[in-house]
Enzyme design. Structure first.
Site, PDB file in Angstrom:
ATOM      1  N   LYS A  78       0.855  -1.201   0.000  1.00  0.00           N
ATOM      2  CA  LYS A  78       0.000   0.000   0.000  1.00  0.00           C
ATOM      3  C   LYS A  78       0.886   1.243   0.000  1.00  0.00           C
ATOM      4  O   LYS A  78       1.902   1.277   0.698  1.00  0.00           O
ATOM      5  CB  LYS A  78      -0.906  -0.020   1.229  1.00  0.00           C
ATOM      6  N   SER A 153      -9.828   1.818   2.594  1.00  0.00           N
ATOM      7  CA  SER A 153      -8.929   2.568   1.760  1.00  0.00           C
ATOM      8  C   SER A 153      -7.885   1.710   1.053  1.00  0.00           C
ATOM      9  O   SER A 153      -7.287   2.177   0.078  1.00  0.00           O
ATOM     10  CB  SER A 153      -8.217   3.632   2.603  1.00  0.00           C
ATOM     11  N   SER A 177     -10.058  -0.411   6.866  1.00  0.00           N
ATOM     12  CA  SER A 177      -9.427  -0.225   5.556  1.00  0.00           C
ATOM     13  C   SER A 177      -8.700  -1.435   4.987  1.00  0.00           C
ATOM     14  O   SER A 177      -8.321  -1.409   3.806  1.00  0.00           O
ATOM     15  CB  SER A 177      -8.448   0.951   5.608  1.00  0.00           C
TER      16      SER A 177
END
Lengths: 488, 92
Positions: A78, A153, A177
């Site tokens: 990420k 997210s 997330s």
């Protein structure tokens, strides 16, 4: 499709038996990224050269007889986790050119284990969002249906695993997330106990809630990756110094006699009936395996959401004060003096959702409102923790939906509050610092993945993983994969 | 609730255009009304949670070690000169 479809466990066996090399595996993933990522848009940065160098190094280590579960395995990260020498943007204009001078602790650990970083994954800007639509760079598509969001997210991390564009990925979870996008994309996602995995080098959103965790194809891979990223770190003062077990050895054990609570508040109005059914079906499966399931109550569930948006925004407003156009990242071109440079830089550098959270957090911490909002939210936090600890006196784990609905369409939740409401099943876990896992539970009638969640008491990841593994093996849902069409 | 968005924006070092003021006021009011539901709970005498686990005074050993090289840290600076960050002049 070739070797990209294999799990970390399978790839690792093939690498160690020298059936394939890490360079071959890495090339296969890089080729697949070239072919399919123009559709899925999961990566912000692909680092082909570095990845192939790391793969060659892994092959040397294997040739020298080294063994290890992640040695030579391609991973996606990420883009809010710092990687030395590789741009780390947080999917924000504010950090569009930021090249970290150091590796996050989890990256150091992955490199030491010989994992091969293939690239950096898309996300909601500064991890604020539940659909990856707030990214400054691109919109990641759900591999099951490209008209749907991947969740967020960590939307890039979930989509990349689901579409076999990385063998596994790392995400971060502040209010769901990791778990929510894992549910939307049919992947496994684990949010570890607060303090189990070092946050050093994770670009801060809400420091008392953030945790890094794995997204994988299977529960077994999840246990394997966790073993490599967990552990005390003196660079994170909230990291806890406890022995790290071999999480994979807990898998496959007898779950008979384990007690599972099913909180009724998580199955009330607003939960898609097919998701509710998936949870009740899981109850039957667990009962058939000898576990004792019982309805229970977590009355403060809905209040967790309100407390979450105050606490996380307050911490974000403080954490994001550092983006001032002086030390790194974006600086506005035209300004009159220092204060105006701050104003212009921050107003042009942050997207709308990030500004909204900064404004809300600044308000909740401002003079005259602190007691009414921030303090109150921290008090509610105490009550929520108590609620959970009462449950864990009676149960080994709690079973809930991960999300109230399956994946939605782009633009479907334009109103911020309707987007926030979607986090109702996940935020309480972060408020209380607990570990939780989302695992695939089949598809709904529109062929969208359903995710169900198990929550355990702090540092009970072994229990969580062994229960998740039992469900996965009984249902076979680990074998569900999206049908990707090139150029579709 | 009437929120002074201009004041909040100034505290947060964000610029809000006059044309956007109304939109921001309305959105903030909606989100705060949403959070106001915390008032339904009786919180008298409830302690605030400050940390998940009580960790006392985490100290590291006082050992010297290498720092990051200056060039590496400054490499990300939007503007730099002679090993320093450059910002607009603040003293006339």
């Amino acid at each position: 499709m070739g070797i990209e479809k294999y799990t970390v466990k399978e790839l690792s066996e093939k690498l160690q038996n020298k059936e394939i090399s890490s360079v071959e595996v890495t090339r296969a993933f890089l080729d697949r990224i070239k072919k399919y990522d123009p559709i899925i848009n999961s990566y912000i940065t692909v680092c082909e050269e570095r990845a192939l160098e790391a793969a060659e190094e892994a092959d040397r280590r294997i040739a020298e007889g080294e063994r290890g579960g992640l040695l030579g395995i391609p991973v996606g990260i990420k883009d809010n986790i710092c990687t030395e020498g590789i741009t780390t943007t947080c999917a924000s204009k504010m950090l569009y050119n930021f090249v970290p001078p150091y590796d996050a602790t989890v990256i150091k650990k992955l490199k030491a284990a010989g994992a091969v970083i293939v690239g950096k994954l898309n996300m909601d800007e500064f991890a604020m969002g539940s659909s990856t639509e707030t990214s400054y760079f691109k919109k990641t598509k759900n591999p099951y249906d490209t008209s749907l969001v991947p969740g967020g997210s960590s939307g890039g991390s979930a989509a990349a695993v689901s579409a076999n564009l990385a063998a596994f990925t790392l995400g971060s979870d502040t209010g769901g997330s990791i778990r929510q996008p894992a549910a939307f994309c049919g992947s496994v996602g684990l949010k570890p106990t607060y303090g189990l995995v070092s946050r050093f080098g994770l670009i801060a959103f809400a420091s008392s809630l953030d945790q890094i965790g794995p997204l994988t194809k299977t529960v077994e891979d999840c246990a394997l990756v966790l073993k490599y990223i967990a552990g005390h770190d003196k660079l994170d003062s909230t990291s806890v110094n406890i022995p790290i077990p071999d999480y994979t050895s807990a898998l496959g054990g007898d779950i008979a006699g384990m007690r599972i609570g099913v909180p009724r508040e998580y199955l009330e109005d607003g939960i898609q009936p097919e998701i509710k059914k998936a949870v009740l079906d899981a109850v039957k499966i667990y009962e058939s395996l000898g576990a004792a399931c019982e309805e229970c109550s977590l009355p403060l569930t809905k209040y967790a959401l309100y407390a979450y948006y105050i606490i996380s925004s307050a911490e974000a407003s403080s954490n994001l004060a550092r983006y001032d156009g002086v030390k790194y990242g974006f600086r506005a071109e035209n300004y009159k003096g220092l204060n105006d440079m701050y104003l212009e830089t921050r107003s042009q550098g942050f997207g709308e959702e990030v500004k909204r959270r900064i404004m809300l957090g600044t308000f909740a911490l401002s003079s005259g409102y602190y007691d009414a909002y921030y303090k109150k939210a921290q008090q509610v936090r105490t009550l929520i923790r108590k609620d959970f600890s009462n449950s864990f006196a009676k149960f080994d784990a709690l079973l809930t939906p991960t999300t109230p609905t399956t994946a939605f369409r782009f633009g479907e939740k334009a109103d911020p509050i309707s987007m926030y409401m979607g986090d109702v099943c996940t935020v309480a876990v972060n408020i209380a610092g607990l570990p939780a896992i989302s695992m695939p539970a089949g598809l709904d009638s529109a062929k969208r993945p359903i995710g169900i969640q198990l929550i355990a008491d702090s540092f009970n990841e072994e229990k969580l993983l062994s229960l998740a593994y039992a469900y996965e093996k009984t249902t076979g849902y680990e074998n569900l994969r999206p049908d990707l069409k090139e150029g579709a | 609730m009437n929120i002074d968005v201009k004041h909040i924006a100034a505290l947060a070092k964000l610029k809000i255009d006059q044309s956007e003021e109304e939109k921001w006021s309305e959105q903030m009011a909606n989100i705060i009304a949403f959070a106001d539901r915390l008032n339904e709970l009786n919180l008298q005498e409830i302690q605030e949670t400050e940390q998940h686990y009580t960790v006392f005074n985490v100290f590291r050993d006082d050992e010297k070690g290498p720092s990051y090289p200056r060039e590496k840290i400054l490499a990300n600076a939007p503007e730099k000169e002679d090993g320093y960050y450059v910002v607009p002049k603040i003293v006339e």
